[in-house]
Design an enzyme around this catalytic site. Structure first.
Site, PDB file in Angstrom:
ATOM      1  N   ARG A 173       8.431   6.368  -3.113  1.00 30.57           N
ATOM      2  CA  ARG A 173       8.771   4.974  -3.344  1.00 30.57           C
ATOM      3  C   ARG A 173       8.717   4.620  -4.831  1.00 30.57           C
ATOM      4  NH1 ARG A 173       5.852   4.661   1.352  1.00 30.57           N
ATOM      5  NH2 ARG A 173       3.915   4.132   0.295  1.00 30.57           N
ATOM      6  N   TYR A 226      11.602   2.595  -6.828  1.00 29.75           N
ATOM      7  CA  TYR A 226      11.380   1.353  -7.575  1.00 29.75           C
ATOM      8  C   TYR A 226      11.861   1.481  -9.023  1.00 29.75           C
ATOM      9  CZ  TYR A 226       8.331   0.358  -3.590  1.00 29.75           C
ATOM     10  OH  TYR A 226       7.839   0.164  -2.326  1.00 29.75           O
ATOM     11  N   TYR A 230      12.974 -10.323  -0.894  1.00 27.44           N
ATOM     12  CA  TYR A 230      12.487 -11.118   0.241  1.00 27.44           C
ATOM     13  C   TYR A 230      11.065 -11.610  -0.009  1.00 27.44           C
ATOM     14  CZ  TYR A 230      10.042  -6.840   1.662  1.00 27.44           C
ATOM     15  OH  TYR A 230       9.238  -5.730   1.693  1.00 27.44           O
TER      16      TYR A 230
END
Length: 252
Positions: free
Chosen positions: A53, A57, A79
């Site tokens: 991850r 990013y 979000y």
């Protein structure tokens, strides 16, 4: 929440940008964004099975900054609150500012805000402490069992590889073992997941702590642990305050 949790200022930034990047909770939300702007670019393709991850990013940040460096007015939409459990927005703003560009974040409604409303929790009543679940497991954090304990991303409990999107019941059993230092196994906890679309209902599943390893969880789930003991009064401090109030009243 599709359309209903966006501020007028955030909408204005979206509508007036040259380019809009989006990392949102649902494909329907992306379609809704495209009704506001003709050039919406999804950040979701940067995710991949088995990919760390942190790499994802960094690639998101570079994609955003490439357009900034090209002289465009860029808006990146995330979000919830863009600064809550979100490394890329903070990093993008930091790098942009270091390079001399104007960059800032508009606050949004996060899962935390929804949790307070849906579960009826007032964080000011007895206090509320928040931790990432894995961080809570890996370090000896000092918690107060007389306050609410909120553990984020409980479906990733014990995740240390950087590329998994869920962990096993065995990992959650380790979490229960850690929590059992402060809470009995029959203590009721709440698995919470905020609704992200108007037709959805929030998840608010109550269960004994000991049943948590067998629960169906993912990274969107949060664990809310109610207080297990009453507040303990500090008689010494209370006496000082009483004396101080009496003194001030006497000289008034």
């Amino acid at each position: 929440m599709l359309g209903s949790h966006i501020t007028p200022l955030a909408r204005s930034h979206i509508e007036n940008a040259d380019v809009v990047f989006a990392a949102v909770s649902d494909g329907i939300v992306e379609l809704w964004l495209k009704e506001m702007h003709a050039d919406v670019r999804s950040l979701q393709p940067f995710y991949a099975e088995g990919k760390r991850r942190t790499q994802t990013y960094r690639e998101m940040v570079e994609a955003i900054l490439a357009e900034v460096r090209a002289g465009k007015r860029v808006c990146a939409v995330f979000y919830g609150h863009p600064g809550v459990f979100a490394w890329a927005p903070h990093r993008a703003i930091k790098v942009a500012r270091e390079e001399g560009y104007t960059a800032y974040m508009e606050p949004g409604i996060s899962s935390e805000d929804c949790l307070y409303a849906d579960l009826g929790i007032d964080p000011g009543s007895v206090g509320c402490q928040h931790f990432d679940t894995t961080q809570y497991m890996l370090y000896r954090r000092q918690i107060d069992p007389s306050a609410w304990l909120i553990l984020w991303q409980v479906g990733l409990a014990g995740e240390r590889t950087g590329h998994r999107f869920a962990t096993s019941p065995a990992h959650r059993q380790v979490l229960v073992d850690v929590l059992s230092r402060h809470y009995p196994l029959d203590h009721e906890v709440i698995v919470y997941r905020a609704a992200t679309l108007p037709m959805q209902a929030p998840r608010m599943e109550r269960m004994p702590l000991g049943r948590l390893p067998g629960a169906d969880l993912d990274s969107a789930d949060t664990l809310a642990v109610p207080p297990v003991q009453a507040l303990v009064a500090d008689a010494e401090v209370q006496a000082k305050l009483v004396a101080l109030d009496a003194y001030q009243a006497a000289i008034a």
